[in-house]
Design an enzyme around this catalytic site. Structure first.
Site, PDB file in Angstrom:
ATOM      1  N   ASP A  51      -4.924  -4.398   5.778  1.00 18.78           N
ATOM      2  CA  ASP A  51      -5.327  -5.239   4.652  1.00 18.78           C
ATOM      3  C   ASP A  51      -4.195  -6.233   4.380  1.00 18.78           C
ATOM      4  O   ASP A  51      -3.018  -5.882   4.413  1.00 18.78           O
ATOM      5  CB  ASP A  51      -5.592  -4.389   3.410  1.00 18.78           C
ATOM      6  N   HIS A  70      -2.434  -1.036  -3.403  1.00 12.96           N
ATOM      7  CA  HIS A  70      -3.600  -0.165  -3.260  1.00 12.96           C
ATOM      8  C   HIS A  70      -3.457   1.061  -4.150  1.00 12.96           C
ATOM      9  O   HIS A  70      -2.398   1.698  -4.193  1.00 12.96           O
ATOM     10  CB  HIS A  70      -3.751   0.303  -1.810  1.00 12.96           C
ATOM     11  N   SER A 113       0.864  -1.183   0.000  1.00 10.44           N
ATOM     12  CA  SER A 113       0.000   0.000   0.000  1.00 10.44           C
ATOM     13  C   SER A 113       0.902   1.235   0.000  1.00 10.44           C
ATOM     14  O   SER A 113       1.748   1.364  -0.870  1.00 10.44           O
ATOM     15  CB  SER A 113      -0.954  -0.021   1.196  1.00 10.44           C
TER      16      SER A 113
END
Length: 335
Positions: A135, A42, A15
């Site tokens: 996540d 992401h 991310s």
């Protein structure tokens, strides 16, 4: 790739700070790397991801491209999840789906990891790199439960250590090391002889099917957890709470899924949106009352003016709440 034997797979999640970490990682793969590599980084729905594809192709001896729906994957290739879509893995193929977000993200890391674990069991190597929140933690636990390998970037090596720290704390990493040392480890791991695939737990299968949109009914979600008395911040549906090891997670029957920290972050976003709407409505009400006070007869002017002052009290309170939540909002945006 030997057609009589399941291949090894490498799945990677990143991310914030991911571009630099991924660039460093893929540069270490030899030209004959004997496994496919799947990456979720992401990104916003408005981006294309082409810049990252270009950087990875320039950095690696392997070919990198966005994954395509029902594409047959090959060893020695890097597949990047496209913008605003989940990338999943089934036997020998990639699936690209635009179902509900998980952990406020699409593409999200958990669906990729979970689908790989269902399809290839103990032949999956999962890697979590830099990023905010958590996540990838649930997906990595699915990989571990199916006998796969868990690799976490050393938090001290990560630009943003939340994601690897969450994996280490909630799953336990088989290997925790800087990105610079991952290439040699992966080259060794993908050539190891492994036992037969281990059975996949039913709850992981159910969640993988939900991400494929095969299942989206109440019995499926009820099999995963217990209904709780609050709602999905994305669709307003009822949430079910799931205990995933030490990690608390939540799902609604339409497919949205959250860890507790992701749920809290999304609730903060929705609260701020609601406060801005309330502020606009009170300001419009006050403007109308002020206008009325200038045209009403004297008997009504006092009442209208008082209602305008009352509206100002509410406006001041809402502005104070918005200022108080500003710090939370900034951290949520960065995540």
């Amino acid at each position: 790739m030997n057609p009589t034997r399941d291949p090894m797979l490498v799945v990677v999640g990143a991310s914030a700070g991911g571009m630099a970490a991924l660039k460093e990682l893929v540069a270490q793969f030899p030209p004959d790397f004997p496994a496919p590599v799947f990456i979720v980084n992401h990104m916003g729905a408005h981006t294309t991801g082409e810049a990252l594809v270009k950087v990875l192709n320039e950095s690696s001896s392997l070919t990198c491209a966005h994954g395509h729906h029902e594409e047959v994957f090959k060893s020695g290739h890097i597949y990047l999840a496209p913008s605003d879509q989940h990338m999943l893995i089934v036997k020998r193929k990639i699936l690209i789906t635009k179902v509900a977000r998980e952990n406020r993200s699409r593409p999200a890391i958990d669906p990729l990891f979970r689908s790989a674990a269902v399809a290839y069991s103990n032949r999956v190597i999962g890697i979590i790199l830099t990023g905010y929140l958590d996540d990838g933690t649930s997906g990595m636990r699915a990989i571990k439960r199916c006998g796969g390998v868990c690799i976490a970037q050393d938090p001290e090596d990560a630009a943003y250590p939340d994601m690897p720290q969450s994996v280490i704390a909630n799953v336990g990493a088989d290997y925790c090391l800087p990105v610079a040392e991952m290439g040699a480890l992966l080259t060794d791991l993908v050539t190891r002889e492994l036992p037969e695939n281990e059975p996949v737990p039913e709850d992981i299968v159910i969640e993988a099917k939900i991400a494929q949109r095969v299942l989206s009914d109440l019995p499926s979600v009820e099999a995963l957890g217990e209904q709780v008395p609050f709602n999905c911040p994305d669709c307003g549906g009822v949430l079910w709470q799931m205990a995933d090891g030490k990690l608390l997670r939540y799902r609604c029957h339409t497919g949205h899924a959250f860890t507790s920290s992701a749920l809290l972050a999304q609730q903060s976003v929705k609260i701020e949106e609601t406060l801005w709407v309330a502020l606009r409505m009170f300001e419009e009400r006050q403007n109308l009352l002020v206008t009325m006070s200038k045209t009403e007869d004297k008997d009504n002017t006092s009442s209208v003016s008082q209602r305008a002052k009352d509206s100002q009290v509410h406006i001041d309170r809402i502005r104070a709440m918005l200022k108080a939540t500003d710090k939370d909002s900034q951290s949520v945006e960065m995540a």
